[in-house]
Structures are given as structure tokens and as C-alpha cells.
Design a protein around this motif. Structure first.
Motif, PDB file in Angstrom:
ATOM      1  N   TYR A  42     113.695 -38.209  -7.422  1.00 24.64           N
ATOM      2  CA  TYR A  42     112.936 -38.941  -6.414  1.00 24.64           C
ATOM      3  C   TYR A  42     113.289 -38.522  -4.994  1.00 24.64           C
ATOM      4  CZ  TYR A  42     110.761 -42.189  -9.666  1.00 24.64           C
ATOM      5  OH  TYR A  42     109.982 -42.727 -10.650  1.00 24.64           O
ATOM      6  N   LYS A  87     116.449 -45.725 -12.178  1.00 23.98           N
ATOM      7  CA  LYS A  87     116.796 -44.867 -11.051  1.00 23.98           C
ATOM      8  C   LYS A  87     118.264 -45.078 -10.676  1.00 23.98           C
ATOM      9  CE  LYS A  87     112.150 -45.383  -9.121  1.00 23.98           C
ATOM     10  NZ  LYS A  87     111.374 -45.883  -7.975  1.00 23.98           N
ATOM     11  N   ALA A 127     107.845 -38.839  -7.270  1.00 24.78           N
ATOM     12  CA  ALA A 127     108.946 -38.135  -7.928  1.00 24.78           C
ATOM     13  C   ALA A 127     108.467 -36.773  -8.409  1.00 24.78           C
ATOM     14  CB  ALA A 127     109.467 -38.939  -9.106  1.00 24.78           C
ATOM     15  N   ARG A 167     118.612 -38.725  -5.845  1.00 20.74           N
ATOM     16  CA  ARG A 167     118.162 -39.951  -6.532  1.00 20.74           C
ATOM     17  C   ARG A 167     117.418 -39.501  -7.774  1.00 20.74           C
ATOM     18  NH1 ARG A 167     115.488 -45.000  -3.593  1.00 20.74           N
ATOM     19  NH2 ARG A 167     117.722 -45.313  -3.264  1.00 20.74           N
TER      20      ARG A 167
END
Length: 369
Positions: free
Chosen positions: A241, A205, A131, A165
Motif C-alpha cells: 500500500y 494491513k 495498493a 505498508r
């Protein structure tokens, strides 16, 4: 029971029967391989052959992130500027911030505060897990990637989709993402499409899409995908991410891990070293290497004068730096600014072959949400 091998499955009889059997098997295997390649990324939907992995963005997983805690240290993670000085490439007078290959960042101080002493803990930072970590306490911060329209059927450009994401580092901070249009000088001139989303709990997430974006009716070929952290007064970090720009919308997740990366995009370089503070004088010229800067030096290079023994100390935020035919020209110099004329400094540079800023916060229709 073990599955029979190809030779064990050959039909008996004439050689022609065996040849036809093998031809059918090869054709089926080739079709299976083609489908497997088409399905890279774990999605069984048919991909447009012009789009690698269904994602127009490069380095969609943010690999090779500039980690301010290592290598060149915190000095490249703490911009000072409340606004950009168009006549200087000094890092301390710029809003451009190093991020990772194919991605750029802008960081602008707010509330008249040109510097926060702890900004080194709120920089672009790669973390375990693939990430990109970013925090912007007291700073407006946006991540972007410039792209051109693909050469595909115009009707398909009417249904573009953005994907991110994200993960909250504090619970519910807001993020705005989408596409902005750029002018001929690669400056952002307005939103094409945008969406504001909120975190879904600390370290949870979540996926978000922005669908049905029409890019078919514009005469300008240059755009930028952006991700802006809105709640810059909150001290916690945020994480991204993956990001995507595709021809397919919700719930399609574009390829993230195996997109193309231009590892030659960004470069730190040493210009000179071992200069005492007392040796910095007005109109000083330092030899400067040549770089390809198609959009002007200011849009590709930033320079920092730093204490060679400490990663966070700069000579002076007031020094103006400009590249001339003779080299790097320093004006408005304050020798011994840090209080010790014997302190020794290095002059360093950061180069990106892509645009290092798009002036996102200067867009006519920008509104701080």
C-alpha cells in the motif's frame, strides 16, 4: 457563540494600534500555515526541508500501475525467461516487467520452468484501494525504485529509514525489503540493509520499518529501494500500500499519497502491425523509433511479438531482437511457430526512461531465504 471576525477584533483607538494588531495576526497566520505545510502526511514531527513530505521515494502510493488485465492485456504480464539474454530485448527473453511510473520489476522463473500457463493471474496488478497487487507463484519477483543520495548534511545520511505498508493475501508469506547499492552500470552489487517480515493474517494491513541505515560512507551515489516476495512457491497474492525512504524512523510514517510522480516515465508503443507468421524471416529488419536510452537500449526497452486477436499468444520465445542502426533486427526466427502461417501478429514495445532491471537476483550476496 460565533467567533468574532478579524474586523470585529480590531482594537479601538489610534490607527497605529490597529496596524500593529494586524501585523501580529498576519505573522501568526503565516506561522500556522508553515507548520501545516510541514506537517503534510499527518505527522507533527518537523520535516527536513529537502525531502518532500518526508519521503525520498517517488510515486510512493504506486499510482498508475500497469494492469495486465486491461489495455495491453496479459501479454505484458507473463515473462517467460529463466534468465536474461543480454543480446536481446525480446520481452520473452528478459526478466524486466512493467509495473508503474517510477517503479521497476524483475520476474524470474525458477525450477527450470520458463512459463506457467496461468501466470496472467500472478502479475503486477493495481486494485481498488490504492495498493499494488503482486504474486509470484513459481517466479522470483522483486519491486524496485532507483534513487540518488540527497544533497543534505552527511550526518543525516547516517540515520536513513525504510518503510513499507503491506497486506498478505494468504496469511503469512514473507517479504524482504531494504536498500541495495548499484554500480556504475546500474546493477545491484550488494545489500546495504535489509529486513525480512511475515504477513500478519489474510487481508490484515501492517507497517514495518528498517531504521538506522548508514549511507554516508559510500562513494557510489546510486541505490535502489526494493521489496521482494520471498515465498514464491505459495500461490496467493501479496499487496503493498505504500513505501518510504526518510530521515526519520519508527514510528514516523512518510508521505505516501502526494509524492511526486513521473507520468512520462513509461510508455507502451506500437512498432508495426498486421504481419503474417509466414512473413517473419531470418534477419528481418523492422523500422524502430528513437528513444533516449542513457543506460543502453536493453535497460530501457523490451519488445513483444503478439497475436493481434489474442492477448496471450506470442510468435516464438526463441526470436532474438536487437536494435541496430537500420532498425529492429530479428534473428533465430521460426515462422508459423504457432501452427498457422496465416495468423497475424503485432510488434509492440514498452519503454521506461529509468532502469527496467537492476539484476537483483544476480547479486553476489543474494541468498534465497
Amino acid at each position: 457563540m460565533t467567533e468574532k471576525t478579524l474586523s470585529q477584533r480590531l482594537p479601538v483607538g489610534a490607527a497605529r494600534n490597529k496596524v500593529e494588531f494586524l501585523a501580529d495576526e498576519f505573522e501568526k497566520t503565516a506561522a500556522d500555515l508553515y507548520q501545516l505545510i510541514s506537517d503534510i502526511g499527518g505527522n507533527n514531527k518537523t520535516r527536513d526541508p529537502h525531502v518532500f513530505g518526508g519521503n525520498l521515494l517517488k510515486n510512493a502510493g504506486f499510482l498508475g500501475a500497469i494492469d495486465g488485465q486491461n489495455n495491453y492485456g496479459n501479454r505484458w504480464g507473463r515473462p517467460y525467461a529463466t534468465h536474461e539474454n543480454n543480446d536481446s530485448i525480446s520481452f520473452l527473453q528478459q526478466i524486466a516487467a512493467p509495473v508503474c511510473p517510477n517503479w521497476g520489476g524483475e520476474v524470474r522463473a525458477v525450477n527450470g520452468q520458463p512459463c506457467a500457463a496461468n501466470f496472467e493471474s500472478h502479475m503486477w496488478n493495481s486494485i481498488t484501494g490504492g495498493a499494488l497487487e503482486y504474486g509470484s507463484h513459481l517466479y522470483q519477483q522483486v519491486l524496485f525504485q532507483v534513487f540518488r543520495l540527497p544533497c543534505i548534511d552527511n550526518d543525516k545520511l547516517k540515520k536513513m529509514s525504510c518503510y513499507v505498508r503491506l497486506m498478505s493475501g494468504g496469511g503469512n508469506e514473507r517479504t524482504r525489503f531494504g536498500i541495495v547499492q548499484l554500480d556504475e552500470n546500474m546493477k545491484a552489487v550488494g545489500y546495504v540493509a535489509s529486513k525480512i517480515v511475515s504477513g500478519q493474517g489474510t487481508h490484515n494491513k501492517f507497517d514495518e520499518w528498517l531504521d538506522d541505515i548508514d549511507l554516508s560512507m559510500t562513494a557510489c551515489p546510486n541505490f535502489a529501494f526494493f521489496v521482494e516476495r520471498l515465498d514464491h512457491m505459495l500461490p496467493q497474492k501479496s499487496f503493498i500500500y505504500g513505501a518510504g525512504l526518510s530521515l526519520e524512523g519508527t514510528p514516523f510514517i512518510p508521505e505516501i499519497a502526494h509524492t511526486h510522480i513521473d507520468f512520462d516515465d513509461q510508455k507502451f508503443f506500437k512498432i508495426t502491425s498486421g504481419i503474417k507468421a509466414s512473413d517473419f524471416v531470418e534477419n528481418m529488419v523492422i523500422p524502430f523509433p528513437s528513444f533516449d536510452c542513457p543506460n543502453g537500449v536493453n535497460n530501457h526497452i523490451t519488445v513483444n511479438v503478439v497475436d493481434e486477436t489474442r492477448a496471450t499468444t506470442a510468435l516464438s520465445p526463441d526470436i532474438t531482437m536487437k536494435v541496430t542502426d537500420s532498425g529492429l533486427l530479428l534473428t533465430n526466427v521460426t515462422g508459423g511457430y504457432v501452427g498457422d502461417v496465416n495468423k497475424v501478429f503485432d510488434v509492440e514495445g514498452f519503454y521506461t526512461k529509468y532502469i527496467n532491471k537492476i539484476h537483483y537476483f544476480d547479486m553476489p550476496d543474494y541468498v534465497a531465504a
